[in-house]
Structures are given as C-alpha cells and as structure tokens.
Enzyme design. Structure first.
Site, PDB file in Angstrom:
ATOM      1  N   HIS A  47      -0.927  -7.620 -34.397  1.00  9.91           N
ATOM      2  CA  HIS A  47      -0.881  -8.950 -33.780  1.00  9.91           C
ATOM      3  C   HIS A  47       0.020  -9.886 -34.590  1.00  9.91           C
ATOM      4  O   HIS A  47       0.806 -10.663 -34.035  1.00  9.91           O
ATOM      5  CB  HIS A  47      -2.276  -9.584 -33.744  1.00  9.91           C
ATOM      6  CG  HIS A  47      -3.294  -8.832 -32.938  1.00  9.91           C
ATOM      7  ND1 HIS A  47      -4.355  -8.169 -33.517  1.00  9.91           N
ATOM      8  CD2 HIS A  47      -3.421  -8.654 -31.601  1.00  9.91           C
ATOM      9  CE1 HIS A  47      -5.098  -7.628 -32.562  1.00  9.91           C
ATOM     10  NE2 HIS A  47      -4.564  -7.895 -31.398  1.00  9.91           N
ATOM     11  N   GLN A  71     -10.505  -7.397 -17.386  1.00 10.26           N
ATOM     12  CA  GLN A  71      -9.737  -6.186 -17.634  1.00 10.26           C
ATOM     13  C   GLN A  71     -10.572  -5.037 -18.181  1.00 10.26           C
ATOM     14  O   GLN A  71     -10.047  -3.985 -18.531  1.00 10.26           O
ATOM     15  CB  GLN A  71      -8.543  -6.477 -18.554  1.00 10.26           C
ATOM     16  CG  GLN A  71      -8.901  -6.831 -19.969  1.00 10.26           C
ATOM     17  CD  GLN A  71      -7.690  -7.365 -20.726  1.00 10.26           C
ATOM     18  OE1 GLN A  71      -7.164  -8.432 -20.427  1.00 10.26           O
ATOM     19  NE2 GLN A  71      -7.215  -6.598 -21.703  1.00 10.26           N
ATOM     20  N   VAL A 188       3.099  -1.467 -34.766  1.00  9.32           N
ATOM     21  CA  VAL A 188       2.832  -1.484 -36.206  1.00  9.32           C
ATOM     22  C   VAL A 188       1.779  -0.416 -36.491  1.00  9.32           C
ATOM     23  O   VAL A 188       0.760  -0.337 -35.794  1.00  9.32           O
ATOM     24  CB  VAL A 188       2.338  -2.875 -36.656  1.00  9.32           C
ATOM     25  CG1 VAL A 188       2.002  -2.867 -38.146  1.00  9.32           C
ATOM     26  CG2 VAL A 188       3.393  -3.926 -36.355  1.00  9.32           C
TER      27      VAL A 188
HETATM   28  P1  AMP Z   1      -5.015  -7.071 -27.923  1.00  6.34           P
HETATM   29  O1  AMP Z   1      -5.673  -8.077 -28.807  1.00  6.34           O
HETATM   30  O2  AMP Z   1      -5.423  -5.671 -28.212  1.00  6.34           O
HETATM   31  O3  AMP Z   1      -5.104  -7.437 -26.465  1.00  6.34           O
HETATM   32  O4  AMP Z   1      -3.472  -7.117 -28.288  1.00  6.34           O
HETATM   33  C1  AMP Z   1      -2.758  -8.326 -28.208  1.00  6.34           C
HETATM   34  C2  AMP Z   1      -1.295  -8.019 -28.325  1.00  6.34           C
HETATM   35  O5  AMP Z   1      -1.046  -7.400 -29.586  1.00  6.34           O
HETATM   36  C3  AMP Z   1      -0.813  -7.040 -27.250  1.00  6.34           C
HETATM   37  O6  AMP Z   1       0.481  -7.437 -26.809  1.00  6.34           O
HETATM   38  C4  AMP Z   1      -0.747  -5.741 -27.996  1.00  6.34           C
HETATM   39  O7  AMP Z   1       0.184  -4.817 -27.467  1.00  6.34           O
HETATM   40  C5  AMP Z   1      -0.319  -6.200 -29.371  1.00  6.34           C
HETATM   41  N1  AMP Z   1      -0.656  -5.190 -30.377  1.00  6.34           N
HETATM   42  C6  AMP Z   1      -1.860  -4.629 -30.591  1.00  6.34           C
HETATM   43  N2  AMP Z   1      -1.776  -3.676 -31.549  1.00  6.34           N
HETATM   44  C7  AMP Z   1      -0.485  -3.635 -31.918  1.00  6.34           C
HETATM   45  C8  AMP Z   1       0.263  -2.848 -32.842  1.00  6.34           C
HETATM   46  N3  AMP Z   1      -0.321  -1.902 -33.590  1.00  6.34           N
HETATM   47  N4  AMP Z   1       1.575  -3.079 -32.979  1.00  6.34           N
HETATM   48  C9  AMP Z   1       2.189  -4.027 -32.228  1.00  6.34           C
HETATM   49  N5  AMP Z   1       1.562  -4.804 -31.337  1.00  6.34           N
HETATM   50  C10 AMP Z   1       0.239  -4.603 -31.169  1.00  6.34           C
END
Ligand code: AMP
Length: 309
Positions: A47, A71, A188
């Site tokens: 994030h 979702q 990441v």
């Molecule tokens: P989430 O909180 O899981 O809904 O993720 C929020 C945002 O962070 C989304 O756009 C995810 O794709 C991104 N995200 C989550 N994990 C990673 C990661 N390991 N590397 C890059 N972006 C990430």
C-alpha cells in the site's frame, strides 16, 4: 485543515463524505492536484508504495480506508478482515513527503440505504477471480466509482498484485469517461518473493512457508516461456505441478491470459499474464507475473490518461 502530525508529515483523518469533500475542495480551489489510493486498511509496504507514488505525483494524497462489504461473498472474510485505523494512521504518519488525507468512512456513511445502483462490467470478469468470487468486481467497481465521485482525484493508484482489479477499474474509467488517470503499480514482495497482502497475516508459520508455492509456480511458468515453450496448456501444467507438490494448498486457478482482455490464450505470443489464486488453509492468496516484451517492465503504467481540467 490538514495539520502537522509527528515531525515531518501532515495528516488528517475524516470519516464523513462531506468532510472529505470539504478538504479536497480546498486543495482543488488552490489549483493543486489530488491523488487517491483506495485501500481496505491493514496497510503494508505494498500500500505504501502506492501512497509514495501519489505523494511524488500529486499535491494531496487521499488514502481511503474502507472494508467494502459489497465486494465480499457470503462465505468470505468480511467480518474477520483486519481493521486497525489507529495503526494505519501511525504508519501513514511515518511517511516523509506530502500531505495525506485519510478518508475512513463507516459502512453507514458509504451505504446509508439499500443500494439500487451498481456498476457492472462484461468480459474482463469472465476468468481468473471472476468465477470464484461472484459479484466481487461489481462490488469493487461500485465502491471505486463512489470514491472517484467523492474525492474527484486527478490520479488513482492501484497495485498490479490485484491485476484484474486494476484492469477492470481502468476499463470502467475509459468506458464511462471518468476523468481520472488510473495508475498500475508494481507488486511489492517479501524478501523471499511472497506478494505482500493484508491477508498474509492470517497465515500460520507453516502456511506462510507453503504460501510461497504460488510465486514459485509463476516463476516455473515464466521459466518455461523463457525456455521457448509456446503452448499455454504446458505452461499452466508446469505451474500446477509446482503447487501440487505442496500438501494443503488448493488451486483456484493457474492461468495464462492476455494481459489486456484477461482471456485465456492458447499460444504465447508477445506478452502474457501468468496469474494464480490458491487457498492455503482458509486463506485465499492471489499473485501474477507479466511475462514478455511490451509489458515486462515493473514500472508504473498508466492505464489511460484523462484530465479534469
Ligand atoms: P487492499 O487494501 O487489499 O484493497 O489493497 C489496496 C490497494 O493496494 C490495491 O490497489 C492493491 O492492489 C494494492 N496492493 C495490495 N498489495 C500490494 C502489493 N503487494 N504490491 C502493490 N500493491 C499492492
């Protein structure tokens, strides 16, 4: 007003749509730009990479933290999903550049009454996570469009870890003329290659070791392609074999798809996306690798460019 917090960071937390709009309006009326990073919280380095990019590109970064019930399927982890707003704000406060507005609405603030309107999309959800999570992308698109309407960002940052999500959002803004640049950011990873995810914290130490098989499977697929294999079926089989060796890991899918249409390919020509979802115990993990020429770089890639100006 966004006030200094800690030594270097300016951060404010708002929980209402009106409060968020008021802060954003001040920034916009000064002719400054706004970046949005939509999240569900439990923030980690994945994030933060999105937040840092937004801070580098935009004058104000809005980080939304909202575990979106729309979702999640009925048997998914909505109720147990990790929530710790104070910890998330602390992590964001430690970043060193640019002001941050945290928008952390309640469920009632986002959905005060039964929702009768949803954003639907056709073919991009036909494969990969779509069939395993019915209604998931409808829930994602609906909340993302609401966030876009509330924040009206110039740019919005999404991780390619959730590759299908990045693509469906990019296509939504293109199809509906939403004036936001959708930026896809590289995945990441932990030092051993496991893609960072809020759900990794569900894993026991043993499950954590097993979880690495997903990334290894993608690497095995990539190795087959680099060895000259063109048949998607054989590449998928190499990925499946890698996971089959690990007891207690169930495969939802391990697929070779076109990176734009997200439809399965039969033969590898140009760039393909290797994508997988596995269940390690009760935890569902996803990951992917772009393999090939055009999209192979791990840099940020705007899905499309539009402007509010
Ligand atoms: P989430 O909180 O899981 O809904 O993720 C929020 C945002 O962070 C989304 O756009 C995810 O794709 C991104 N995200 C989550 N994990 C990673 C990661 N390991 N590397 C890059 N972006 C990430």
């Amino acid at each position: 007003m966004i006030a200094p917090c800690g030594t270097t960071q300016m951060i404010e937390v708002v929980s209402t749509i009106a409060g968020c709009r008021a802060e954003v309006r001040k920034t916009r009326s000064s002719g400054l730009t706004i970046g949005l990073v939509p999240t569900m919280g439990a923030l980690h380095e994945g994030h933060l990479s999105l937040v840092r990019q937004s801070q580098a590109d935009c004058d104000l970064t809005v980080v939304s933290i909202f575990v979106n019930p729309l979702q999640f399927g009925p048997k998914e982890d909505f109720t147990t999903y990790p929530r710790d707003l104070d910890a998330d704000v602390r992590v964001l406060s430690s970043l060193e550049r640019g002001p941050i507005l945290v928008f952390a609405p309640s469920e009632n603030e986002m959905y005060p009454s039964e929702l009768l309107t949803f954003v639907g999309q056709t073919t991009l959800g036909d494969h990969l996570c779509g069939p395993f999570r019915p209604g998931h992308f409808r829930g994602v698109l609906t909340v993302v469009l609401k966030l876009f309407e509330i924040v009206q960002p110039d740019r919005a940052y999404f991780g390619k870890k959730d590759y299908q999500q990045w693509r469906v959002v990019g296509r939504m803004v293109a199809d509906l003329n939403v004036p936001v640049d959708v930026i896809g950011m590289p995945t990441v990873r932990e030092a051993d290659g496991l893609a960072m995810s809020s759900r990794n914290r569900y894993l026991s130490p043993e499950e954590r070791r097993k979880a690495l098989c997903l990334y290894r499977a993608l690497l095995a697929g990539r190795a087959r392609i680099r060895d000259g294999e063109k048949k998607a079926g054989r590449i998928a089989e190499a990925m499946r074999q890698t996971v089959a060796e690990i007891e207690g890991v169930a495969v939802d899918y391990l697929s070779v798809v076109d990176p734009w249409s997200l439809q399965p390919v039969e033969n590898v020509e140009g760039t393909v996306l290797l994508a997988g979802a596995v269940r390690v115990g009760r935890t569902r993990l996803i990951d992917n690798l772009e393999v090939g020429s055009q999209l192979g770089s791990e840099g940020a890639s705007p899905c499309r460019r539009t402007s509010r100006a």
